[in-house]
Write a protein that holds these residues in place. Sequence first.
Motif, short mmCIF file in Angstrom:
data_model
loop_
_atom_site.label_atom_id
_atom_site.label_comp_id
_atom_site.label_asym_id
_atom_site.label_seq_id
_atom_site.Cartn_x
_atom_site.Cartn_y
_atom_site.Cartn_z
N TRP A 12 14.75 14.14 27.81
CA TRP A 12 14.99 13.14 26.77
C TRP A 12 16.35 13.37 26.15
O TRP A 12 16.70 14.48 25.75
CB TRP A 12 13.92 13.22 25.69
N GLU A 14 18.38 12.36 22.99
CA GLU A 14 18.18 11.77 21.66
C GLU A 14 19.27 10.76 21.32
O GLU A 14 19.00 9.72 20.72
CB GLU A 14 18.13 12.88 20.60
N GLU A 15 20.49 11.05 21.71
CA GLU A 15 21.61 10.15 21.42
C GLU A 15 21.44 8.79 22.10
O GLU A 15 21.67 7.75 21.50
CB GLU A 15 22.92 10.81 21.88
N ASP A 16 21.00 8.80 23.36
CA ASP A 16 20.83 7.56 24.12
C ASP A 16 19.41 7.00 24.01
O ASP A 16 19.16 5.88 24.45
CB ASP A 16 21.13 7.79 25.60
N SER A 17 18.49 7.80 23.49
CA SER A 17 17.07 7.41 23.39
C SER A 17 16.53 6.99 24.75
O SER A 17 16.00 5.90 24.93
CB SER A 17 16.88 6.29 22.37
N HIS A 99 7.77 6.61 18.42
CA HIS A 99 9.23 6.49 18.30
C HIS A 99 9.89 6.37 19.68
O HIS A 99 10.68 5.45 19.92
CB HIS A 99 9.81 7.68 17.54
N ARG A 100 9.58 7.28 20.58
CA ARG A 100 10.19 7.26 21.91
C ARG A 100 9.73 6.05 22.71
O ARG A 100 10.50 5.45 23.45
CB ARG A 100 9.91 8.55 22.67
N LYS A 103 11.73 3.06 21.66
CA LYS A 103 13.11 3.13 22.16
C LYS A 103 13.16 2.76 23.65
O LYS A 103 14.06 2.03 24.08
CB LYS A 103 13.71 4.52 21.94
N ARG A 107 14.94 -0.77 25.54
CA ARG A 107 15.82 -0.83 26.71
C ARG A 107 15.16 -1.62 27.85
O ARG A 107 15.80 -2.44 28.49
CB ARG A 107 16.15 0.57 27.21
#
Length: 188
Positions: A12, A14-17, A99-100, A103, A107
């Motif tokens: 994972w 975090e910056e790009d999720s 949350h993930r 995200k 996308r």
Amino acid sequence: MTHIGDNGIGLWNEEDSFFYDVLRFPNGEMTPLKIRSMVGLIPLFAVEIIEPEILEKLPHFKLRLKWFLNYRPDLAGLVSYWETPGRGKRRLLSLLRGHRMKKILQRMLDESEFLSDYGIRSLSRAHHEEPYIFDCNGHSITVKYEPGESESVLFGGNSNWRGPVWFPVNYLIITSLRRFATYYVSAQ
């Protein structure tokens, strides 16, 4: 997925999720490959919903789940909130917490990324304008989104060996989203 080989590298970002592949070299060095592909969507597949009446019929399974929650919080923390009941007191077993999951869905459902008129692409359309370039030992390898026929003869000129839309994977995505819905969505 969160701590590969005790090197502090996870899939994972975090910056790009998004989840990315990690390439491991023979010397043990690892590097993430920031290619937005179906690889980052696959964690959606790891989902199961357990109905409360089924759980009551499986007391040994229920005890083992509680044991993991109490004695292996390092592992239990990787799975969604088991203790939080969803619609109908169902329980969720998933690699993705809210949350993930949100995200990834942002996308996946973005037409400039994965969503097409024909299903979910196996490679993000974002790589059409911004191909991923990986340099290794003086060689550059490029991953570029191509909507139809490949520019490379590597696979006979046809890029459909992994897409652009791959029916079996789209089926798995739909099946997984339906499972999530039975947990999250309230009855109509």
